[in-house]
Enzyme design. Structure first.
Site, PDB file in Angstrom:
ATOM      1  CG  MET A  29     -11.312 -40.596  13.448  1.00 30.64           C
ATOM      2  SD  MET A  29     -11.057 -38.951  12.791  1.00 30.64           S
ATOM      3  CE  MET A  29      -9.881 -39.273  11.490  1.00 30.64           C
ATOM      4  N   GLY A  30     -13.194 -44.980  12.275  1.00 30.12           N
ATOM      5  CA  GLY A  30     -13.783 -45.920  11.327  1.00 30.12           C
ATOM      6  C   GLY A  30     -12.875 -46.164  10.142  1.00 30.12           C
ATOM      7  CB  ALA A  31     -12.084 -45.954   7.107  1.00 27.02           C
ATOM      8  CG  HIS A  36      -8.481 -49.217  12.887  1.00 31.94           C
ATOM      9  ND1 HIS A  36      -8.523 -48.995  11.533  1.00 31.94           N
ATOM     10  CD2 HIS A  36      -8.308 -48.005  13.464  1.00 31.94           C
ATOM     11  CE1 HIS A  36      -8.385 -47.708  11.293  1.00 31.94           C
ATOM     12  NE2 HIS A  36      -8.246 -47.086  12.440  1.00 31.94           N
ATOM     13  CD  GLN A  60      -9.270 -36.213  14.650  1.00 27.42           C
ATOM     14  OE1 GLN A  60      -9.822 -36.515  15.701  1.00 27.42           O
ATOM     15  NE2 GLN A  60      -8.310 -36.974  14.138  1.00 27.42           N
ATOM     16  N   GLY A 146      -2.713 -46.528  18.219  1.00 26.59           N
ATOM     17  CA  GLY A 146      -1.623 -46.985  17.368  1.00 26.59           C
ATOM     18  C   GLY A 146      -0.424 -46.047  17.455  1.00 26.59           C
ATOM     19  CG  MET A 187      -1.794 -51.818   7.435  1.00 23.49           C
ATOM     20  SD  MET A 187      -2.864 -53.144   7.938  1.00 23.49           S
ATOM     21  CE  MET A 187      -2.026 -54.504   7.138  1.00 23.49           C
TER      22      MET A 187
END
Ligand code: PAF
Length: 286
Positions: A29-31, A36, A60, A146, A187
């Protein structure tokens, strides 16, 4: 590195990549953070081409959750992905993913119940739905997720088995161990919500989990170990505990004692504006 926002060019671009090797998908979802990028590096070891999807999936997020506040930083994310050898970023707008009239929902029972599924109603329907769509859009040889979102991984694996999402929709589903900060905090994009003081206090989460695991593995009973864990989090400055549970690692069936099957301690707790989740292996078979 190509950045694509429309489905037709995505399909052509991935088909072209597939001519010269395997394609791995890393849904996000980025950020993006180091966790990642670890997924991207693992993907590059396994496939010639890595596709990263960046899509803040509205389905979601429940009412009152952080959909609007969720960090969106496509340019900064792409700047992190390019040096990692990412071939393609798939970054659709919500209207491309869910066009007007969109009406289909995927709901996985069993593994999606309780834990985050109990606290975030509809969350895993949203995850399963978007991940199923991503698999069909990209048709990857493998997809990497993850292990920090352990229940999410279990839901996706169950969905892939139940809906026969083997090739050509997706090959392997690969879980990658959680990447942690130096003090042990997992993280997460949501760590960005923490103030400096809250960030320091948040390290109590992995610490309390390791202490609970040591107590359980040392022969202590599960329930009191989880009470001690909650007390430690509240003393450290957490506002509340959503859950702390020992579960079977794969089926996520509840466990009240440690057995010979692989087990997992899963926790969600709130501090400041953040809801942090973590999980760790427990027991002799871990
Ligand atoms: O883990 C996430 O970032 C999201 O839940 C996922 C898998 C990209 C689906 O939106």
């Amino acid at each position: 590195m190509q950045t694509i926002a429309r489905l037709d060019p995505l399909r052509s671009a991935v088909a072209a990549l597939r001519q010269s090797g395997k394609v791995a998908l890393v849904p996000t979802m980025g950020a993006l953070h180091e966790g990642h990028l670890t997924l991207v590096r693992e993907a590059r070891k396994l496939a010639e081409h890595v596709v990263v999807s960046i899509f803040v999936n509205p389905r979601q997020f429940g009412a009152g959750e952080d959909l609007d506040a969720y960090p969106r930083q496509l340019a900064a994310d792409c700047a992190l992905l390019e040096p990692e050898g990412t071939a393609l970023v798939w970054a659709p707008e919500p209207g491309e993913m869910y066009p007007p009239g969109y009406a289909t929902n995927i709901s996985v029972s069993g593994v999606s119940e309780g834990l985050c599924g109990g606290n975030r109603l509809g969350h895993f329907d949203g995850v399963a739905t978007v991940v199923c769509k991503l698999f069909h859009q990209v048709l990857p040889d493998m997809a990497l997720f993850g292990e920090k979102d352990w229940q999410q991984l279990a839901v996706i694996r169950r969905m892939a088995r139940d809906l026969d999402l083997t090739q050509p929709a997706v090959g392997d589903i690969i879980g990658v161990p959680t990447v942690r900060e130096a003090d042990g905090l997992a993280m997460s994009s949501r760590n960005a919500y923490l103030s400096a003081d809250e960030r320091a206090s948040a390290a109590a989460l992995p610490r309390a989990m390791r202490e609970a695991i040591a107590a359980i593995e040392g022969g202590g009973e599960v329930a009191p170990a989880l009470v001690t864990l909650e007390e430690a989090l509240l003393a450290a400055g957490f506002a509340s505990l959503d859950y702390a549970e020992l579960r079977q690692a794969d089926s996520l069936g509840p466990l009240t004692t440690l057995a010979d099957t692989p087990a997992r301690l899963l926790v969600a707790a709130r501090i400041g504006k953040a809801r942090l989740i973590d999980n760790m292996a427990v027991g002799r078979t871990r």
